[in-house]
Design an enzyme around this catalytic site. Structure first.
Site, short mmCIF file in Angstrom:
data_model
loop_
_atom_site.label_atom_id
_atom_site.label_comp_id
_atom_site.label_asym_id
_atom_site.label_seq_id
_atom_site.Cartn_x
_atom_site.Cartn_y
_atom_site.Cartn_z
N GLY A 148 0.84 -1.19 0.00
CA GLY A 148 0.00 0.00 0.00
C GLY A 148 0.87 1.24 0.00
N GLY A 149 0.25 2.34 0.20
CA GLY A 149 0.96 3.59 0.19
C GLY A 149 2.03 3.67 1.27
N ASP A 195 -7.53 10.05 -0.96
CA ASP A 195 -6.79 9.08 -1.78
C ASP A 195 -7.74 8.02 -2.33
OD1 ASP A 195 -3.88 6.93 -1.38
OD2 ASP A 195 -4.57 8.12 -3.07
#
Ligand SMILES: *[C@@H]1O[C@H](CO)[C@@H](O)[C@H](O)[C@H]1NC(C)=O
Ligand SMILES: *[C@@H]1O[C@H](CO)[C@@H](O)[C@H](O)[C@H]1NC(C)=O
Ligand SMILES: *[C@@H]1O[C@H](CO)[C@@H](O)[C@H](O)[C@H]1NC(C)=O
Ligand SMILES: *[C@@H]1O[C@H](CO)[C@@H](O)[C@H](O)[C@H]1NC(C)=O
Ligand SMILES: *[C@@H]1O[C@H](CO)[C@@H](O)[C@H](O)[C@H]1NC(C)=O
Ligand SMILES: *[C@@H]1O[C@H](CO)[C@@H](O)[C@H](O)[C@H]1NC(C)=O
Ligand SMILES: *[C@@H]1O[C@H](CO)[C@@H](O)[C@H](O)[C@H]1NC(C)=O
Ligand SMILES: *[C@@H]1O[C@H](CO)[C@@H](O)[C@H](O)[C@H]1NC(C)=O
Length: 837
Positions: free
Chosen positions: A527-528, A643
């Protein structure tokens, strides 16, 4: 010498049998021994002896020949296993298939049909549909026996699920006893015709779920079911039979309906690239699916805000308020004290989007329309309610209920209208009470004195547009994260207005054990701000662990932000946080595990894209709208996700969307409308221009990302993939086509032709409105929800959308930015750019 001869003989025999495995038939001279495998003509299915996982018992079964995971669809000797490998399946002198041991006369299983005189024409064949059929004559059209008449736990396409009224045979599914034992288990799933025709799931003799009656499109308890791109569903109900047949339009797709050992009916499709079955529908799902969960005259509403999913039907009240208070609704409801039917001024209250009550006590007349149905019910004082019998093609037929009405529930989508008889006083109450919550409240009024229906409708619309009142039941969390992690030992419970937040603090050792020490095979993705792992707790619960990388941008601040935020957010379109783990440098968030991963893995994938037909995609879009609407205004806090993208929308087992990843979300004070940040976070391709360039963000930045997402869902293409045409990205491409009135050419080819063009055009229109250059031009999520549910409204003409990639110069960090622009691999990685002011 004699010995050598017999060895040679057996060798020849073995060769003979090895040779025989290439066939799909059993004949008098070609039995199937343990070790032999019959393969159907098209090589889709195989028949032979197998042992279930963890068992050494031998069974004769049929399984998918091309599916790498052993998937047995039918078993012959379910309750009579053979304990060694001497079994043999052959045709006997009466023309029946018989399973016995080569050395013993005991019969483990047989087809048991009446014998034939001349058995020369007897043979059995495994068809490519997975059906084992027995012929007892030269006519190859007539099967004297077929395995499709005796399903195990699997209903294959082409199998006639249901009842042959002439022979009384009911082709039902029965569960295995356990994954290691295909014996007849306690669950059964079948169509019943005793009082009325309905679909039921039983545990023993107790109904656990009611699929309900056929309403034209599908079962009343399966609102998701429709004709679609994958399936052709045929339902027959006549003097000969009641049957449902699923056919797969594309024969290279394997799909099956299984009643599994835990009593769930699930439809899954084999995904060859992933080498696993993808479940895309299962039942029962929630508490409201439990048969008669709220008792007689009860109404189960899982979407209800507040404490308890059970309610009473309009005009009824709990029989035992005490039990009700203790969340035991089994006693059900009774007519409100002092009310009587069959009096002046009475009428009907309409419940929208419901599963109508059990029709065992109902009457059906297919030749009546809705108005006549109402009249019929009104004239008979014992009639409690009515509904349309067949909702396809505008509605037809009449169902009326007498006596207890049980097992009624609401749906968020689908279902049908149900009209309940109430007295004049109750009727007045429903016509003056404003709906509690515009898009959730299923009550609409149909009065006898038809009081300006138009007025009510316009009132509903007004309520829809108006912002919801703050006095809706809302949760409050007094315990802030700053109150120190130490004080939160074990689990903390917050109770306000009856809603619970149960957030668990996990030990590091628990998580290490659950994820097999963060083994690579358990890694779900990146993930980020770190990696995500799949884990399994000791109690069997599956979890997703987001392990925040230590050097990542997500520091303590983001961590506490995400934990406190999500703990407060509970909505069925948001991923649920179960707890967290915090140990020295290690920070982990523990989420519910969603088997189907991100939306991106479906819509951008040619094969899996086919699993999402337009109807499903539209439901996903509306689910995302509900999730965002909740974030933007329905939750107590105003939250901007910042996001939103395809990979942050996860799909549950039923493909319902759940928004995830709140690491970058911002909480706004209720009077604050926009803010400026020095840290621009988000993902290229989804960032609104004012945010990417000026660090200015508001709910309209999420609206922009949502617009991109809608266009991606429709087209199956990423916003920043390149096009041959002059357009720079998907937005530009769609805009160019829109101006030329050719917007439909952007539709994902895997949707085929099976879509409602008006619906898609509506969504494209809304998508373009959301990505307009000027934030003030963009609609709010409330507007979007309204536009999508009221197709007749005139939508504004969109202005020029923002082509962020064409104009954007990312300033200081230009090397990273330009590398990212053309590179699809980093597209889905969230970025952090410090905006130089
Ligand atoms: C197989 O049996 C072993 C021992 O009885 C057990 O621990 C294991 O969980 C079983 N596996 C499955 C898949 O049932
Ligand atoms: C196989 O098992 C059966 C009992 O189920 C037994 O009677 C038979 O002798 C066994 N055969 C062999 C070859 O072990
Ligand atoms: C099958 O055989 C059993 C016992 O041999 C008998 O009781 C049963 O009636 C038979 N069933 C059919 C359908 O012939
Ligand atoms: C669905 O299957 C039935 C039975 O095979 C067939 O008659 C019908 O044409 C099919 N419908 C569609 C739309 O393919
Ligand atoms: C059927 O499905 C296969 C694999 O999913 C695909 O390659 C093929 O194009 C499909 N055929 C049709 C006619 O849609
Ligand atoms: C049965 O199906 C349900 C729903 O798909 C699934 O959650 C469950 O794990 C399955 N159970 C077994 C034993 O396969
Ligand atoms: C259905 O309604 C029609 C019209 O009122 C009536 O003639 C018919 O007898 C009814 N059928 C049944 C089965 O009640
Ligand atoms: C009302 O309906 C019930 C059930 O259909 C029937 O038994 C009864 O005779 C009806 N009463 C009248 C007055 O029509």
């Amino acid at each position: 010498m004699y010995q050598a001869k017999s060895i040679l003989q057996s060798l020849l025999m073995i060769l003979f049998f090895r040779f025989s495995i290439s066939t799909d038939s059993i004949t008098l001279t070609q039995p199937v021994k343990d070790g032999d495998v019959l393969v159907s003509g098209g090589e889709s299915f195989a028949l032979g002896f197998f042992s279930p996982r963890n068992s050494s018992n031998r069974y004769v079964g049929i399984w998918y020949n091309k599916v790498s995971e052993q998937t047995v669809v039918w078993v012959a000797n379910r309750d009579h296993p053979i304990t060694n490998s001497t079994g043999i399946l052959s045709l006997d002198e009466t023309g029946n298939l018989v399973l016995r041991e080569s050395t013993q006369p005991f019969v483990f299983w047989s087809t048991n049909v009446s014998g034939v005189e001349n058995n020369n024409d007897v043979s059995a064949q495994l068809l490519d549909s997975g059906n084992l059929v027995l012929f007892q004559g030269q006519n190859r059209e007539v099967y004297s026996w077929q395995s499709f008449d005796h399903p195990s736990n699997t209903i294959l396409p082409g199998l006639k699920f249901g009842i042959d009224k002439k022979t009384g045979m009911n082709r039902m599914a029965t569960s295995w006893e356990s994954s290691g034992n295909p014996g007849i288990g306690e669950y059964s799933f079948k169509i019943e015709t005793s009082e009325s025709t309905q679909l039921f799931l039983y545990k023993g003799t107790t109904a656990v779920w009611r699929g309900g009656s056929w309403t034209g499109h599908g079962w009343s308890g399966v609102p998701e079911m429709t004709q679609n791109y994958l399936f052709n569903v045929t339902y027959t109900d006549n003097n000969d039979e009641v049957a449902l047949v699923y056919l797969i339009r594309n024969s290279s797709i394997f799909s099956r309906l299984v009643l599994n050992e835990s009593g769930k009916v699930e439809r899954s499709t084999w995904h060859d690239a992933d080498r696993r079955w993808i479940v895309f529908w299962s039942a029962p799902k929630d508490e409201c699916d439990g048969y008669n969960h709220c008792g007689p005259f009860g109404l189960c509403d899982p979407y209800k805000s507040g404490t308890f999913e059970c309610d009473c039907l309009p005009g009824y009240e709990p029989r035992s308020p005490q039990d009700w208070y203790l969340r035991d609704a089994s006693g059900g409801c009774k007519r409100k004290v002092g009310t009587e039917v069959c009096k002046e001024g009475e009428g009907f209250v309409e419940l929208a989007r419901v599963k109508v009550p059990d029709t065992s006590t109902a009457r059906v007349n297919m030749s009546l329309g809705l108005e006549a149905c109402k009249g019929l019910c009104l004239r008979n004082c014992t009639c409690m309610g009515y509904a349309v019998a067949d909702i396809s093609g505008g509605g037809r037929g009449c169902v009326t209920w007498y006596g207890e009405m049980i097992d009624t529930r609401t749906y968020s989508d689908g279902g049908q209208s149900f009209f309940i008889r109430v007295d004049a006083e109750e009727l007045a109450k429903y016509s003056t009470n404003k709906p509690k919550s515009s898009h959730q409240n299923p009550f609409v009024i149909i009065g006898l004195p038809v009081i300006a229906a138009g007025l009510i409708i316009s009132m509903l619309i007004c309520c829809y547009i108006r912002k919801k009142k703050a006095n809706q039941s809302k949760r409050e969390i007094r315990l802030g994260f700053s109150d120190s992690l130490k004080s939160m030992e074990g689990s903390f419970m917050e109770k306000d207005f009856g809603e619970n937040v149960d957030l668990h603090v996990f030990d590091l050792s628990t998580i290490v054990a659950a994820t097999d020490n963060f083994s690579f095979s358990n890694k779900l993705g990146e993930g980020g701000f770190g990696s995500v792992y799949k884990g399994k707790l000791l109690n069997g619960q599956e979890i997703a662990v987001k392990r925040l990388s230590q050097g990542s941008g997500q520091g303590m601040h983001e961590f506490t932000n995400e934990v406190t935020l999500i703990a407060k957010l509970q909505h069925r379109n948001l991923v649920r946080l179960l707890g967290y783990c915090f140990h020295k440098e290690e920070k982990m968030l523990i989420y519910e595990y969603l088997p189907n991963k991100g939306l991106d893995s479906f819509i951008f994938d040619q094969e899996k894209g086919c699993l999402l037909d337009w109807k499903k995609r539209f439901l996903i879009i509306r689910g995302i709208v509900r999730g965002l609407l909740y974030l933007h205004q329905d939750s107590r806090l105003r939250i901007i996700h910042r996001d939103l993208k395809a990979s942050n929308v996860l799909l549950d087992a039923d493909l319902n969307p759940k928004i995830s990843d709140f690491g970058m979300a911002k909480i706004f004070g209720s009077d604050q409308d926009q803010a400026i940040t020095r840290r621009v976070v988000g993902t290229y391709g989804y960032m609104s221009p004012e945010y990417a360039m000026e660090g200015l963000f508001s709910v309209k930045s999420d609206v922009y990302s949502f617009g991109i997402l809608v266009l991606e869902i429709i087209s199956g293409r990423k916003n920043n993939s390149y096009y041959l045409e002059n357009s720079v990205n998907l937005v530009g491409h769609v805009w160019d086509l829109w101006k030329q009135d050719k917007a439909l050419t952007v539709v994902d080819s895997s949707l085929g032709d099976a879509y409602d063009a008006r619906e898609i055009l509506l969504c494209i229109h809304v998508g373009i409105l959301c990505v307009q250059e000027s934030a003030t031009d963009r609609p709010t999520m409330t507007d979007v929800a309204f536009m999508l549910s009221n197709r007749e409204t005139q939508l504004p003409t969109p202005n020029q959308p923002a082509y962020i990639f064409r104009q954007l110069n990312y300033g200081t960090d230009s090397t990273t930015a330009s590398a990212s622009c053309g590179d699809g691999s980093v597209y889905d990685r969230s970025i952090t750019t410090v905006y130089a002011r």
